[in-house]
Design an enzyme around this catalytic site. Structure first.
Site, PDB file in Angstrom:
ATOM      1  CG  ASN A  10      -1.719   1.240   1.398  1.00 48.67           C
ATOM      2  OD1 ASN A  10      -1.751   2.078   0.500  1.00 48.67           O
ATOM      3  ND2 ASN A  10      -2.388   1.380   2.526  1.00 48.67           N
ATOM      4  CD1 TRP A  11       3.475   0.981  -2.873  1.00 52.12           C
ATOM      5  CD2 TRP A  11       3.533   2.161  -4.775  1.00 52.12           C
ATOM      6  NE1 TRP A  11       4.181   0.255  -3.795  1.00 52.12           N
ATOM      7  CE2 TRP A  11       4.228   0.943  -4.982  1.00 52.12           C
ATOM      8  CE3 TRP A  11       3.429   3.045  -5.851  1.00 52.12           C
ATOM      9  CZ2 TRP A  11       4.826   0.620  -6.197  1.00 52.12           C
ATOM     10  CZ3 TRP A  11       4.028   2.718  -7.068  1.00 52.12           C
ATOM     11  CH2 TRP A  11       4.721   1.519  -7.238  1.00 52.12           C
ATOM     12  CE  LYS A  12      -0.066   3.119   4.793  1.00 53.81           C
ATOM     13  NZ  LYS A  12       0.055   3.181   6.234  1.00 53.81           N
ATOM     14  CG  HIS A  95      -5.724   1.869   5.246  1.00 55.85           C
ATOM     15  ND1 HIS A  95      -5.256   2.780   6.169  1.00 55.85           N
ATOM     16  CD2 HIS A  95      -4.717   0.973   5.051  1.00 55.85           C
ATOM     17  CE1 HIS A  95      -4.015   2.448   6.509  1.00 55.85           C
ATOM     18  NE2 HIS A  95      -3.661   1.355   5.843  1.00 55.85           N
ATOM     19  CD  GLU A  97      -2.720   5.377   6.837  1.00 50.99           C
ATOM     20  OE1 GLU A  97      -2.705   5.486   5.596  1.00 50.99           O
ATOM     21  OE2 GLU A  97      -1.810   4.820   7.482  1.00 50.99           O
ATOM     22  CD  GLU A 165      -3.217  -2.412   7.342  1.00 52.98           C
ATOM     23  OE1 GLU A 165      -2.185  -2.681   6.719  1.00 52.98           O
ATOM     24  OE2 GLU A 165      -3.810  -1.326   7.223  1.00 52.98           O
ATOM     25  N   GLY A 171       3.031   2.202  10.886  1.00 54.15           N
ATOM     26  CA  GLY A 171       4.026   3.272  10.760  1.00 54.15           C
ATOM     27  C   GLY A 171       4.755   3.608  12.047  1.00 54.15           C
ATOM     28  CB  SER A 211       5.595  -1.824  11.978  1.00 58.06           C
ATOM     29  OG  SER A 211       5.228  -0.490  12.261  1.00 58.06           O
ATOM     30  N   GLY A 232       3.096  -1.023   4.178  1.00 57.23           N
ATOM     31  CA  GLY A 232       3.163   0.391   3.820  1.00 57.23           C
ATOM     32  C   GLY A 232       4.597   0.790   3.531  1.00 57.23           C
ATOM     33  N   GLY A 233       5.271   1.356   4.528  1.00 58.67           N
ATOM     34  CA  GLY A 233       6.618   1.907   4.354  1.00 58.67           C
ATOM     35  C   GLY A 233       7.588   0.987   3.618  1.00 58.67           C
TER      36      GLY A 233
HETATM   37  P1  13P Z   1       3.288   0.355   7.564  1.00 55.76           P
HETATM   38  O1  13P Z   1       3.807  -0.923   6.959  1.00 55.76           O
HETATM   39  O2  13P Z   1       4.028   1.574   7.060  1.00 55.76           O
HETATM   40  O3  13P Z   1       3.220   0.283   9.051  1.00 55.76           O
HETATM   41  O4  13P Z   1       1.787   0.562   7.030  1.00 55.76           O
HETATM   42  C1  13P Z   1       0.898  -0.491   7.138  1.00 55.76           C
HETATM   43  C2  13P Z   1      -0.345  -0.129   6.409  1.00 55.76           C
HETATM   44  O5  13P Z   1      -1.080   0.743   6.830  1.00 55.76           O
HETATM   45  C3  13P Z   1      -0.640  -0.841   5.167  1.00 55.76           C
HETATM   46  O6  13P Z   1      -1.932  -0.608   4.738  1.00 55.76           O
END
Ligand code: 13P
Length: 256
Positions: A10-12, A95, A97, A165, A171, A211, A232-233
């Site tokens: 997920n590149w956000k 998600h 967020e 999640e 993050g 993470s 994500g990251g």
């Molecule tokens: P991180 O891997 O950066 O913690 O993000 C997880 C995430 O929200 C994937 O959707």
């Protein structure tokens, strides 16, 4: 029964189309999906050029959001049909967020249905906001899952991917203990079996997100009921994402 592992990025809200094409090229040139599936979810503006980059490889494309309606007066929104036409096979729904920005369980449920109706595989995200005792967290997960999947028929159940999640792990560099993950995923597996029956529930892919990185992937992906990750990251750089996929491939063989 063995479930095919999915490693999803997920590149956000990161990266221009140029960034996306470069990263997608590195992934597609260095990964063969013989043991696990790989998926990337760039932002909307990168979907078409990234789809073009992926077209001769096995890496799949997804989006990060979809509107519940098929078309109409919804300025700034994007429908499942539009995503499909850009080459998407998956879309993330619910998600945390987006939930934090006001998306409700009802909206998540409607979007998840719209994704299925539009021929996309939804990756439905659930997770508790703060660190809590396993029993309390399970209560939150059950409530979110039931509300977000309330309109999904048994026949469609196995087409939904569920991503657990824990919001506090996203993050932050924090991850649940392996014992807590085992307990949470056993609970989720039982919950989907209870809801959709053994045949469907035992086929639903359950991902972990929060993470997840190249260093902790081996411990996390070894958990029996974890069928992959939503990352994500660590999905924004080819070496770390490929390293996670490599670990996943090893476990996929052992779990099969
Ligand atoms: P991180 O891997 O950066 O913690 O993000 C997880 C995430 O929200 C994937 O959707």
């Amino acid at each position: 029964m063995s479930i095919r592992t999915l490693i999803a990025g997920n590149w956000k809200m990161n990266g221009t189309p140029e960034f996306g094409v470069t990263l997608a090229k590195e992934l597609t040139q260095n990964f063969t999906c013989d043991k696990v599936d790989m998926l990337i979810c760039p932002s909307f503006t990168s979907l078409i050029p990234v789809a073009d980059t992926l077209k001769d490889g096995c890496v799949k494309l997804g989006a990060q959001n979809v509107h519940a309606e098929a078309s109409g007066a919804h300025t700034g929104e994007i429908s499942a049909e539009m995503l499909k036409a850009c080459g998407c096979e998956y879309v993330i729904t619910g998600h945390s967020e987006r939930r934090a920005a006001g998306e409700t369980d009802d909206q998540v449920a409607a979007k998840t249905c719209a994704a299925l109706e539009g021929g996309l595989t939804p990756i439905l995200c659930i997770g508790e906001n703060a660190k809590m005792q396993p029993a309390e967290a399970q209560e939150v997960l059950e409530k979110q899952l039931r509300a977000s999947m309330k309109n999904i028929a048994v026949t469609e159940g196995s087409q939904v991917v569920i991503a657990y999640e824990p919001v506090w792990a996203i993050g932050t560099g924090l991850v649940p203990t392996i014992d807590d993950l085992k307990e949470a995923f056993t609970f989720l597996r039982q919950l989907v079996i209870k809801t959709y029956g053994e045949e469907v529930g035992s086929k639903i892919r359950l991902l972990y997100g929060g993470s997840l990185n190249a260093e902790n992937a081996a411990d996390i992906l070894a958990v029996t009921d974890i069928n992959g990750g939503l990352i994500g990251g660590a999905s924004l750089k080819a070496p770390s994402f490929l390293a996670i996929a490599e670990v996943a491939s090893q476990y996929a063989e052992r779990k099969a």
